[in-house]
Design an enzyme around this catalytic site. Structure first.
Site, mmCIF file in Angstrom:
data_model
loop_
_atom_site.group_PDB
_atom_site.id
_atom_site.type_symbol
_atom_site.label_atom_id
_atom_site.label_comp_id
_atom_site.label_asym_id
_atom_site.label_seq_id
_atom_site.Cartn_x
_atom_site.Cartn_y
_atom_site.Cartn_z
ATOM 1 N N CYS A 169 -6.836 -6.113 7.809
ATOM 2 C CA CYS A 169 -6.135 -5.710 6.823
ATOM 3 C C CYS A 169 -5.277 -6.921 6.095
ATOM 4 O O CYS A 169 -4.726 -7.921 6.922
ATOM 5 C CB CYS A 169 -5.442 -4.375 7.185
ATOM 6 S SG CYS A 169 -4.934 -3.439 5.465
ATOM 7 N N ASP A 183 -1.135 4.706 12.858
ATOM 8 C CA ASP A 183 -0.161 3.751 12.765
ATOM 9 C C ASP A 183 1.175 4.044 13.641
ATOM 10 O O ASP A 183 1.267 4.899 13.584
ATOM 11 C CB ASP A 183 -0.114 2.891 11.299
ATOM 12 C CG ASP A 183 0.246 1.569 11.260
ATOM 13 O OD1 ASP A 183 0.300 0.813 12.359
ATOM 14 O OD2 ASP A 183 0.222 1.096 10.319
#
Length: 232
Positions: free
Chosen positions: A7, A139
């Site tokens: 990402c 996360d």
């Protein structure tokens, strides 16, 4: 097979090189406040270049508390395959977005809800999203930051996490600790950003190559769909 998503992509050349290295997905930050922010025009340039050589690669647009109409428009203009919601989006908002994608003839675009995990109650919250999204992403929580913090999760506390959809593990992963995480957990995929960077948005290709060397022999099946979530 374990899916690897990198990402915070901001450069065409790096996107193509990372796809060549074996990434299943690339992620683009569509949050203007992020140091990894990239405009829709630049996302489109990367997706086009990657698709020319690696059409199997998925393209994730990462949003936080963005309007449904704008997300749909960006998905269309940039050829995103997946929308990742990293803010305070509710299950109802996820369903509203799914319905809007359907109406806009973008029903193939998938949805991911990212959850920043502090404790077991956040894992319980994940079950509320599974009827409305295709994947979850866990996360690390850090006040004031939506992601890319470099902070790891408590992997041991996640060992019983088994949602009714595929899920990605994020949060502080890097080439040095990824096998330790995977020895304890069975995610469908892993998501890295700061762990393979020189600076925000500038990937370190040596670290990327090291990562893929570490995980090349590691595989795990995509989650089977079950009737309910199980969590620690």
């Amino acid at each position: 097979m374990l899916q690897v998503k990198i990402c915070g992509i901001t450069q065409v050349e790096q996107g193509v090189a990372i796809a060549q290295s074996g990434a299943a997905a690339l992620g683009y930050i569509c949050v203007a406040q992020s140091p990894r922010y990239i405009t829709p025009e630049n996302i489109a340039a990367i997706t086009s270049a990657v698709n020319d050589k690696h059409p199997q690669v998925q393209h994730f647009g990462v949003f936080a508390n963005e309007g449904v109409a704008k997300m749909v428009a960006i998905a269309r203009s940039t050829n995103l395959t997946t929308l990742q919601l990293h803010g305070d989006e509710t299950p109802a908002l996820c369903q509203l977005l799914r319905d809007a994608l359907e109406i806009s003839e973008l029903s193939s675009v998938q949805l991911v809800k990212a959850l920043r995990i502090r404790d077991a109650s956040d894992l319980e919250e994940a079950c509320r999203y599974t009827p409305h999204v295709d994947m979850l992403l866990l996360d690390a929580y850090r006040p004031g930051q939506l992601g890319g913090t470099g902070k790891t999760l408590d992997w041991q506390a996640l060992q019983s996490f088994s949602p009714s959809c595929p899920w990605f593990l994020a949060g502080g992963l890097n080439p040095d600790n990824v096998l330790s995480a995977l020895s304890q957990l069975l995610p469908s995929g892993i998501d890295l950003s700061s762990g393979v960077e020189r600076s925000p948005g500038d990937k370190d290709m040596e670290k990327v190559r090291s990562l893929f060397a570490k995980v090349s022999s590691f595989s795990t099946p995509i989650c089977d769909v079950v009737d309910q979530c199980n969590y620690a």
